[in-house]
Design a protein around this motif. Structure first.
Motif, mmCIF file in Angstrom:
data_model
loop_
_atom_site.group_PDB
_atom_site.id
_atom_site.type_symbol
_atom_site.label_atom_id
_atom_site.label_comp_id
_atom_site.label_asym_id
_atom_site.label_seq_id
_atom_site.Cartn_x
_atom_site.Cartn_y
_atom_site.Cartn_z
ATOM 1 N N GLY A 10 60.811 16.189 53.609
ATOM 2 C CA GLY A 10 60.753 17.203 52.547
ATOM 3 C C GLY A 10 59.710 16.926 51.479
ATOM 4 O O GLY A 10 59.077 15.870 51.449
ATOM 5 N N GLU A 11 59.563 17.892 50.561
ATOM 6 C CA GLU A 11 58.478 17.893 49.570
ATOM 7 C C GLU A 11 58.673 16.892 48.439
ATOM 8 O O GLU A 11 57.739 16.586 47.701
ATOM 9 N N THR A 12 59.912 16.390 48.266
ATOM 10 C CA THR A 12 60.116 15.456 47.144
ATOM 11 C C THR A 12 60.121 13.998 47.608
ATOM 12 O O THR A 12 60.236 13.090 46.788
ATOM 13 N N ARG A 33 56.548 14.369 56.566
ATOM 14 C CA ARG A 33 56.730 15.327 55.465
ATOM 15 C C ARG A 33 57.682 16.448 55.899
ATOM 16 O O ARG A 33 58.565 16.851 55.134
#
Ligand code: NDP
Length: 279
Positions: free
Chosen positions: A257-259, A253
């Motif tokens: 990243g968050e997407t 993660r």
């Protein structure tokens, strides 16, 4: 029965669409005035990212707690954490509102088809009221224990999902390097004892094809496996396998990243191995 739905994300939106076909539905789009309208319904359903988001929606600035109708039913379809759900249930009970944690499994495809599995934690009376509402988007709807039990079961499910994703990515990369064509290798695995939902459905549809759709954020799976490690600690069960999966997912993660999607950690393994699982 008038239903209010909060959380029109990847899975919440198709769930709400099924409810809209059944009767009056009010949905919320982060506008404070709209939240008050949703809170005044007979049944309020939330499907936010985390339990912290649900608590914030209830008790934060412009929180909807004060606007809930005594006698209403509050169903939280977020994959939440058991301790938060118990606390939220107690706060709602003070206002005469019944609560159930009702996390779902089956992905965005299952939500669109209205065939989700739903794991409900509540008292039996609340489950009896919740079941017909949840049937709008659920197929297998099980009362699995008191408040928090649905969250616990969902966290264990997703910990197993994560372990399968990580291990299968490693195993298939090794097979490619050992000269086994990935599609053939998977077909044989799927006729053998190492098969799983990941090997039977996810990898063939998303990895072999190179499609990599984004349907479930890696950040949310990381959150779920974190809930599972919390459950292991709380129950005093040693859990090195799930703890390692949690640590690997958190690293993935941070890198991706968050997407990023929940299958993207396989791409990190591919990159590290210098091969691709396609075919
Ligand atoms: P998304 O990230 O697509 O959507 C989350 C939704 O929650 C969005 O509508 C978002 O609003 C809203 N939200 C998040 N934080 C807040 C907040 N603090 N206040 C108000 N609204 C907030 O997630 P999913 O729909 O994929 O997942 C929702 C839940 O369902 C998660 O708990 C997830 O683990 C679970 N789940 C998801 C599955 C999937 O396949 N996607 C499968 C099974 C369970 P906004 O867009 O405005 O930020």
């Amino acid at each position: 029965m008038h239903v209010g739905f909060l959380g029109l994300g990847a899975i919440g939106a198709p769930m709400a669409a099924h409810l809209a076909r059944r009767g009056p539905l009010t949905v919320w789009n982060r506008t404070a005035a709209r939240a008050a309208e949703v809170a005044a319904t007979d049944v309020v359903i939330t499907c936010l990212s985390t339990s912290t988001d649900v608590a914030g929606l209830l008790e934060g600035a412009d929180g909807i707690l004060a606007g809930l109708r005594p006698g209403a039913l509050f169903l939280d379809c977020t994959s939440g954490d058991p301790a938060s759900s118990r606390r939220i249930a107690a706060r709602l009970a003070e206002r005469g509102v019944a609560f159930a944690d009702a996390p779902v499994s089956g992905g965005t495809n299952g939500a669109e088809a209205g065939v989700l599995t739903i794991m409900v934690g509540s008292d039996p009376e609340t489950f009896a009221r919740a079941r017909p509402v949840l049937a709008a988007f659920g197929k297998r709807i099980e009362h699995v224990g008191p408040v928090g039990a649905g969250d616990a079961l969902k966290a264990v499910n997703n910990a197993l999902l994560a372990v399968n994703i990580l291990a299968l990515g490693e195993g298939l990369c090794a097979l490619v390097k050992a000269g086994v064509p990935p599609r053939l290798g998977l077909e044989v695995l799927n006729a053998s004892s190492g098969r799983s939902f990941v090997s039977e459905v996810l990898v063939p549809e998303r990895v072999l094809t190179g499609a990599w759709p984004r349907t479930f954020r890696l950040a949310l799976l990381d959150k779920d496996v974190g809930i599972a490690t919390g459950l292991l600690a709380e129950t005093g069960v040693p859990g090195p396998v799930i703890e390692l999966a949690a640590s690997l997912l958190s690293q993935a993660r941070a890198t991706l990243g968050e997407t990023a999607d929940y299958l993207d950690p396989i791409r990190l393994t591919e990159r590290a191995a210098g091969v691709e699982i396609r075919g």
